[in-house]
Design a protein around this motif. Structure first.
Motif, PDB file in Angstrom:
ATOM      1  N   PRO A   3       0.840  -1.362  -0.072  1.00  0.00           N
ATOM      2  CA  PRO A   3       0.038   0.019   0.151  1.00  0.00           C
ATOM      3  C   PRO A   3       0.736   1.272  -0.033  1.00  0.00           C
ATOM      4  CG  PRO A   3      -0.869  -1.468   1.616  1.00  0.00           C
ATOM      5  CD  PRO A   3       0.253  -2.145   1.098  1.00  0.00           C
ATOM      6  N   ILE A   4       2.046   1.202   0.661  1.00  0.00           N
ATOM      7  CA  ILE A   4       2.896   2.418   0.969  1.00  0.00           C
ATOM      8  C   ILE A   4       3.229   2.909  -0.553  1.00  0.00           C
ATOM      9  CG2 ILE A   4       4.945   1.063   1.294  1.00  0.00           C
ATOM     10  CD1 ILE A   4       3.960   4.708   2.652  1.00  0.00           C
ATOM     11  N   TYR A   6       1.821   2.555  -3.426  1.00  0.00           N
ATOM     12  CA  TYR A   6       0.525   3.265  -4.206  1.00  0.00           C
ATOM     13  C   TYR A   6       0.358   4.372  -3.619  1.00  0.00           C
ATOM     14  CZ  TYR A   6      -1.358  -1.144  -5.859  1.00  0.00           C
ATOM     15  OH  TYR A   6      -1.592  -2.631  -6.506  1.00  0.00           O
ATOM     16  N   VAL A   7       0.398   4.650  -2.303  1.00  0.00           N
ATOM     17  CA  VAL A   7      -0.067   6.015  -1.646  1.00  0.00           C
ATOM     18  C   VAL A   7       1.198   6.987  -2.029  1.00  0.00           C
ATOM     19  CG1 VAL A   7      -0.047   7.402   0.367  1.00  0.00           C
ATOM     20  CG2 VAL A   7      -1.289   5.103   0.177  1.00  0.00           C
ATOM     21  N   SER A  72      -4.028   9.432   4.552  1.00  0.00           N
ATOM     22  CA  SER A  72      -3.406   8.095   4.627  1.00  0.00           C
ATOM     23  C   SER A  72      -2.655   8.035   6.182  1.00  0.00           C
ATOM     24  CB  SER A  72      -2.286   7.718   3.526  1.00  0.00           C
ATOM     25  OG  SER A  72      -1.319   8.782   3.424  1.00  0.00           O
ATOM     26  N   PHE A  79       1.241   5.491   9.351  1.00  0.00           N
ATOM     27  CA  PHE A  79       0.603   5.407   7.914  1.00  0.00           C
ATOM     28  C   PHE A  79      -0.624   4.225   8.456  1.00  0.00           C
ATOM     29  CE2 PHE A  79       1.074   2.640   4.106  1.00  0.00           C
ATOM     30  CZ  PHE A  79       0.612   3.413   3.353  1.00  0.00           C
ATOM     31  N   PHE A  81      -2.463   2.443   6.363  1.00  0.00           N
ATOM     32  CA  PHE A  81      -2.846   1.116   5.455  1.00  0.00           C
ATOM     33  C   PHE A  81      -1.485   0.199   5.658  1.00  0.00           C
ATOM     34  CE2 PHE A  81      -4.901   4.870   3.078  1.00  0.00           C
ATOM     35  CZ  PHE A  81      -5.951   4.855   4.015  1.00  0.00           C
ATOM     36  N   ASN A  89      -6.978  -2.236   2.663  1.00  0.00           N
ATOM     37  CA  ASN A  89      -5.613  -1.248   2.375  1.00  0.00           C
ATOM     38  C   ASN A  89      -5.397  -1.124   1.075  1.00  0.00           C
ATOM     39  OD1 ASN A  89      -5.775  -0.767   5.260  1.00  0.00           O
ATOM     40  ND2 ASN A  89      -4.223  -2.042   5.855  1.00  0.00           N
ATOM     41  N   LYS A  92      -8.154   1.006  -0.791  1.00  0.00           N
ATOM     42  CA  LYS A  92      -7.871   2.316  -0.444  1.00  0.00           C
ATOM     43  C   LYS A  92      -6.632   3.063  -0.884  1.00  0.00           C
ATOM     44  CE  LYS A  92     -10.892   2.782   3.243  1.00  0.00           C
ATOM     45  NZ  LYS A  92     -11.067   2.768   4.711  1.00  0.00           N
ATOM     46  N   SER A  93      -5.576   2.562  -0.855  1.00  0.00           N
ATOM     47  CA  SER A  93      -4.191   3.026  -1.412  1.00  0.00           C
ATOM     48  C   SER A  93      -4.479   3.158  -2.788  1.00  0.00           C
ATOM     49  CB  SER A  93      -2.974   2.451  -0.893  1.00  0.00           C
ATOM     50  OG  SER A  93      -3.352   1.060  -1.002  1.00  0.00           O
ATOM     51  N   LEU A  96      -6.183   6.140  -3.928  1.00  0.00           N
ATOM     52  CA  LEU A  96      -5.223   7.509  -3.728  1.00  0.00           C
ATOM     53  C   LEU A  96      -4.314   7.541  -4.839  1.00  0.00           C
ATOM     54  CD1 LEU A  96      -4.406   7.200   0.171  1.00  0.00           C
ATOM     55  CD2 LEU A  96      -6.116   8.680  -1.092  1.00  0.00           C
ATOM     56  N   VAL A 160     -11.652   6.990   0.329  1.00  0.00           N
ATOM     57  CA  VAL A 160     -11.069   7.089   1.408  1.00  0.00           C
ATOM     58  C   VAL A 160     -11.564   7.544   2.763  1.00  0.00           C
ATOM     59  CG1 VAL A 160      -8.773   7.123   2.391  1.00  0.00           C
ATOM     60  CG2 VAL A 160      -9.126   6.766   0.100  1.00  0.00           C
TER      61      VAL A 160
END
Lengths: 162, 660
Positions: A3-4, A6-7, A72, A79, A81, A89, A92-93, A96, A160
């Motif tokens: 996820p990180i 993506y974000v 996020s 963080f 997610f 998670n 949502k990411s 984003l 989100v």
């Protein structure tokens, strides 16, 4: 992907693409502005305002970056997610990332806006009365960036949430 | 309000000898727009010798004014003058006739022009002299490497001496070529400079003819040896002395010019304005016609000014004038000039309408509605109490400073002041004071809605405002078209959209009241049928246009989303600044809390930047929403703006002085 990824990609692309496009736009308009000022120094104020118009896309990008970091949890707290095994998670990411990409790509409108601004600066140098009209013409190109920001915002808030 | 000023057409025929004073009267009055007289019989009027003189004097005096202005003591300009432009004193001129005016100007020029021209000539001559001396000093500095008396560098009866520079890579070739042409019969001295060689070549008179083409071939740049005797170093000292003398002289001449400027600037500018106005008057003459004894003039003026103008003309011409006042006829619709008419406090907004284009005579003047919606949109997009306060204060200062001028800046400041009220009120509703600065500082700020957290609600509000705004536009168009008897267009082009918008509103309401859904469908259907009918006149393209126009409408509507996007941008930028300030707030180096100082600077700078950029955005996009989306629903803006025949008087005032 985690996820990180993506974000942070979302945040980076929003501010990065829009910012780069803005600098192209400002660059194009700035070159015209320098010429107009050389002709007559009185053109400075008008040329400066027109030159600044393509800058807004980078601001939209920056706002989106901050929004993504806020929702996020990267900014303030931690963080949210972290767990990559939770499908929620990932969803949502990914949203984003989509939001960031929307603002980044629509931010490309800064380049044609710079071209319009440059033409507006040339016109103002010849006839200062065309100043407001020049601004309006340049503002047309910004519509797409605004739509992009609205779209991204809907994605962030509905997908989100805060 | 809502309708342009009522206009009337005026025809005047009078005796030729009253023409000058009548034109002057109308010029000073400035309420009549003069139009071309369309009569084939009579001859077109043209400027006489005095008007032609006025035109030529206006150019020659403007040169004098430029010279004097360049040497004024008080510099002017700057922020103070922009905020508080000084009030200019108006000097009165008693106007008898153009002949007399030209005589007065000639008398003035006779006195002043030679004086100014003399100083200008002296100034130019001294400046040229200084340039020459500086050039000589530069040459001498170059020659000083040789340390030869300059006398030896000048040609004599027998010898031709050439001094010059040549490019480094051409030096060798030049010397070889010279040897080829003149053999050993020349002497050369050379010094190496940075990327060049300094050369002194001595030829016999007879050989020079042969050597010259070679020198040209290798592009030797010749140096003119300055006057004087002694070594270059000695001469430099001498020339520097001369330079100082000349510079002192220049300073003296400048003082003279300043004195002249102080003495004559105001007067020269005054006569310049008089001549400019005469020139303007002369350009209108081609619209008049004349016979041997009479002349005729036609034009438009506001109805409310008719009595005083008629009375004025009668007095001036001792009742020897034929004056005909007519109401506009329907077939003259495109001819009637448009002067907007609004209450004082709305008047500044006419500027925005005029920028797009004024309405036709039978159309609706959108200024009063725009005055409200423009300021409201501006406020909605800026939505911050403090930003509104800053904009309001700047606007108030500008209004105060420019109140005697009533210029564009003054009107623009009024628009900003109106807008700042909405900005502040909406800022309170959204609880925004420099964005979320107060929240971050730990205060509890009351707010009805948060731009950021309630973004979707704000979007809904923005779109609802858009619907209302467009509905107003379509309704106005409907009323105007009904009034002008264009019933079909009113039904098909305006009512169709009114119905569609009403249906959209009903659909939204029907979520809570299901009974309304059927009604909504019915109204939408009716509206859509009317819309389709309106497109049928386009024939084969109808199907395509139905699709594109309908989505054009949807696009226009969604365009109002920018209200929310820009409101969000404001709070977003403010938030970014605030968060950055919060981050560095606590930084300390030893006992020095450097973060505090940096934070204050960043906060003030950042928030001012944010105010500026967001105000610009709000100004532009509010204008766009009106020009593109709102005016698209009903407004043509194809009217002809009223441009009265009016004198421009900034520093002069004319009093008509005629023997009754």
């Amino acid at each position: 992907m985690d996820p990180i990824v993506y974000v942070s990609l979302g945040a980076a692309l929003a501010a990065g693409i829009a910012g780069a496009a803005s600098s192209f736009g400002v660059g194009i308009a700035g070159a015209a502005a320098a010429g107009a000022v050389a002709e007559d120094e009185k053109n400075f104020k008008n040329a400066l305002i027109l030159e600044g118009l393509p800058m807004t896309q980078s601001i939209y990008g920056l706002i989106t970056l901050f929004l993504i970091l806020m929702v996020s949890g990267i900014l303030g707290g931690g963080f949210k997610f972290k767990n990559p095994n939770d499908i929620d998670n990932i969803i949502k990411s990914a949203i984003l990332l989509g939001a960031g990409l929307t603002v980044g790509l629509t931010g490309l409108s800064a380049i044609p806006q710079g071209i319009i601004s440059a033409a507006g600066i040339g016109a103002v140098a010849k006839n200062p009365k065309t100043f407001t009209q020049g601004i309006i013409f340049a503002a047309m190109a910004e519509t797409m960036a605004i739509f992009g920001l609205v779209g991204a915002l809907i994605m962030i808030v509905t997908g989100v949430g805060f | 309000m809502f309708k342009p000023e009522e206009m009337a057409k005026i025809d005047i025929i009078s005796l030729g000898r009253y023409k000058d004073r009548l034109l002057t009267y109308l010029h000073e009055k400035g309420v009549v727009e003069v139009r071309e007289v369309d009569v084939k019989l009579a001859q077109k009027d043209a400027p006489n010798e005095f008007y032609r003189k006025a035109a030529s004097y206006s150019i020659s005096i403007s040169r004098l004014v430029d010279f004097l202005r360049a040497h004024r003591k008080e510099a002017g300009g700057g922020l103070k003058e922009f905020l508080f432009p000084p009030e200019k004193e108006k000097r009165t001129y008693r106007y008898k006739s153009i002949e007399q005016l030209i005589k007065d100007v000639e008398a003035f020029l006779e006195k002043v022009e030679p004086e100014i021209k003399a100083v200008e000539g002296k100034l130019n001559a001294t400046q040229t002299e200084i340039e020459r001396i500086k050039a000589n000093i530069a040459i001498l500095e170059l020659l000083s490497v040789l340390n030869i008396e300059v006398d030896y560098l000048k040609s004599t009866d027998m010898l031709e001496i050439v001094v010059g520079t040549v490019e480094r890579d051409r030096y060798r070739a030049l010397m070889e070529d010279l040897k080829e042409v003149v053999g050993q019969r020349f002497v050369s001295v050379s010094k190496e400079l940075k990327d060049k060689y300094l050369l002194v070549l001595v030829f016999l008179k007879g050989d020079y003819e042969k050597a010259n083409p070679v020198l040209a071939k290798h592009s030797l740049e010749r140096i003119e040896i300055p006057e004087g005797t002694g070594t270059p170093r000695d001469l430099i000292i001498e020339y520097n002395k001369k330079l100082r003398e000349k510079e002192e002289e220049l300073e003296k001449v400048r003082k003279e010019a300043e004195w002249l400027s102080e003495q004559y600037y105001n007067e020269t500018a005054f006569y310049h304005e008089l001549m400019e106005n005469e020139r303007d008057k002369a350009t209108i003459l081609s619209n008049l016609v004349r016979t041997n004894m009479t002349f005729a003039l036609t034009g438009w003026l506001p109805k409310k000014n008719v009595p005083e103008v008629v009375e004025g003309i009668k007095q001036l011409t001792e009742n020897k004038a034929y004056i005909n006042i007519k109401d506009p006829k329907p077939e003259e619709l495109d001819e009637i000039p448009i002067k907007l008419k609004n209450p004082k406090f709305i008047e500044p907004f006419e500027m925005l309408t005029e920028m797009f284009g004024v309405p036709k005579y039978n159309e609706f003047d959108p200024t009063p509605i725009m005055a409200f919606t423009y300021s409201f949109f501006f406020g909605f997009m800026l939505t911050d109490f403090m930003y509104g306060l800053i904009v309001g204060i700047v606007a108030a200062i500008l209004i105060k400073g420019h109140r005697h001028l009533r210029d564009g800046t003054w009107r623009f400041a009024h628009i900003l002041l109106f807008s700042s009220f909405f900005t502040m009120s909406l800022g309170i509703i959204f609880g925004s004071y420099f964005g979320n600065a107060l929240d971050l500082a730990g205060f509890h700020v009351p707010r009805l809605l948060d731009t950021m957290r309630g973004a979707l609600t704000v979007l809904e509000i923005a779109l609802a405002i858009g619907l209302v705004h467009m509905f107003i536009g379509y309704t106005l168009g409907f009323i105007v078209k009904i009034k002008n008897g264009e019933l079909k267009d009113a039904l098909l082009e305006q009512l169709s959209w009114m119905l569609i918008i009403s249906a959209v509103v009903l659909f939204v309401i029907s979520e809570n009241h299901p009974g309304l859904a059927t009604a909504a469908k019915g109204i939408f259907g009716a509206g859509f049928v009317l819309f389709v009918l309106s497109e049928l006149k386009n024939g084969g393209l109808a199907a395509l246009l139905i699709i594109s126009d309908f989505f054009g409408f949807v696009g226009n509507w969604l365009s109002y989303a920018r209200l929310m996007a820009l409101a969000l941008a404001t709070s977003g930028i403010a938030m970014v600044v605030n968060i950055l300030v919060q981050m560095i707030w606590g930084i300390k180096i030893g006992p020095l809390s450097i973060g505090l100082a940096l934070g204050v600077v960043l906060f003030i700078g950042g928030q001012f930047f944010s105010t500026a950029i967001n105000s610009l955005g709000a100004f532009v996009h509010s204008l766009r929403l009106h020009y593109v989306e709102f005016f698209g629903t009903f407004y043509s803006g194809e009217g002809r703006k009223f441009e009265p025949f009016r004198a421009k008087r900034e520093i002069s005032k004319l009093e008509l002085d005629v023997e009754a």
